[in-house]
Design an enzyme around this catalytic site. Structure first.
Site, PDB file in Angstrom:
ATOM      1  N   ASP A 132       0.701  -1.310   0.039  1.00 51.11           N
ATOM      2  CA  ASP A 132      -0.119   0.136   0.063  1.00 51.11           C
ATOM      3  C   ASP A 132       0.880   1.165  -0.089  1.00 51.11           C
ATOM      4  O   ASP A 132       1.236   1.832   0.897  1.00 51.11           O
ATOM      5  CB  ASP A 132      -0.920   0.004   1.224  1.00 51.11           C
ATOM      6  CG  ASP A 132      -1.791   1.153   1.301  1.00 51.11           C
ATOM      7  OD1 ASP A 132      -2.462   1.628   0.178  1.00 51.11           O
ATOM      8  OD2 ASP A 132      -2.135   1.317   2.413  1.00 51.11           O
ATOM      9  N   GLU A 190      -1.636  -1.740  -4.909  1.00 51.82           N
ATOM     10  CA  GLU A 190      -3.021  -0.720  -5.119  1.00 51.82           C
ATOM     11  C   GLU A 190      -2.739   0.146  -6.285  1.00 51.82           C
ATOM     12  O   GLU A 190      -1.676   0.659  -6.386  1.00 51.82           O
ATOM     13  CB  GLU A 190      -3.499  -0.233  -3.864  1.00 51.82           C
ATOM     14  CG  GLU A 190      -4.241  -1.126  -3.072  1.00 51.82           C
ATOM     15  CD  GLU A 190      -5.144   0.064  -2.051  1.00 51.82           C
ATOM     16  OE1 GLU A 190      -6.025  -0.413  -1.621  1.00 51.82           O
ATOM     17  OE2 GLU A 190      -4.801   1.192  -1.622  1.00 51.82           O
ATOM     18  N   ASP A 240      -1.790   1.149   7.669  1.00 53.67           N
ATOM     19  CA  ASP A 240      -1.161   0.975   6.284  1.00 53.67           C
ATOM     20  C   ASP A 240      -0.832  -0.391   6.002  1.00 53.67           C
ATOM     21  O   ASP A 240      -0.870  -1.135   4.864  1.00 53.67           O
ATOM     22  CB  ASP A 240      -0.042   1.864   6.016  1.00 53.67           C
ATOM     23  CG  ASP A 240      -0.594   3.314   6.446  1.00 53.67           C
ATOM     24  OD1 ASP A 240      -1.012   3.709   5.310  1.00 53.67           O
ATOM     25  OD2 ASP A 240      -0.021   3.924   7.241  1.00 53.67           O
TER      26      ASP A 240
END
Length: 158
Positions: free
Chosen positions: A7, A67, A139
């Site tokens: 991420d 992502e 996160d």
């Protein structure tokens, strides 16, 4: 198969590793790579790249899942995210780890069942899917969700 979920973020990049054995998932490790806004951007990006490289060297993932970039209302925020994402992708390439990309909406749908899930719902599902996991922060939780989503979306060794 070991999946490294990532991420990316300039302020704090999350990473998480899961082992996929058939339909079974198990947690390997997770962490966060925070950077200080007081440092020059080049140094912050280097920290992110080195942190991801260290996770790759320590755990030897078969694939990485990242992502996709989403466009913020603030173009500067989008640009900073893109810089961090570039470092993550470069670290994976240097470690010869194939990279797959998934949208935030697809990740949420794969983990929770709806693409409109809230962060709290994703974090609650992590506890169900990875019993006993100790997540180092939000996160890292997002990164684990990306890894799990990839395991669900690409079940045949990809």
């Amino acid at each position: 198969m070991i999946v490294l979920g990532l991420d990316p973020s300039l302020t704090c990049t999350g990473w998480g590793l899961v082992r996929v054995e058939g339909a079974r998932l198990s947690h390997i490790a997770n962490g966060q790579l925070p950077t200080s806004s007081k440092l020059p951007i080049a140094e912050r990006l280097l920290q992110i790249q080195q942190g991801v490289a260290a996770a790759i060297a320590a755990h030897h993932p078969d694939v990485a899942a990242v992502e996709e970039v989403f466009v913020n209302k603030n173009p500067q925020s989008t640009l900073k995210l893109a810089h961090a994402r570039g470092c993550v992708l470069a670290a994976c390439a240097a470690g010869q780890v194939p990279v797959f990309e998934h949208s935030t909406r697809i990740v949420k749908k794969a983990v929770v069942g709806t693409g409109a899930a809230q962060k709290e719902q994703v974090q609650a599902m992590l506890k169900v899917l990875l019993p006993g996991v100790k997540v180092t922060g939000p996160d890292a939780a997002d990164a684990l969700a990306v890894a799990i989503a990839h395991a669900h979306l690409k079940p045949h060794g990809a």
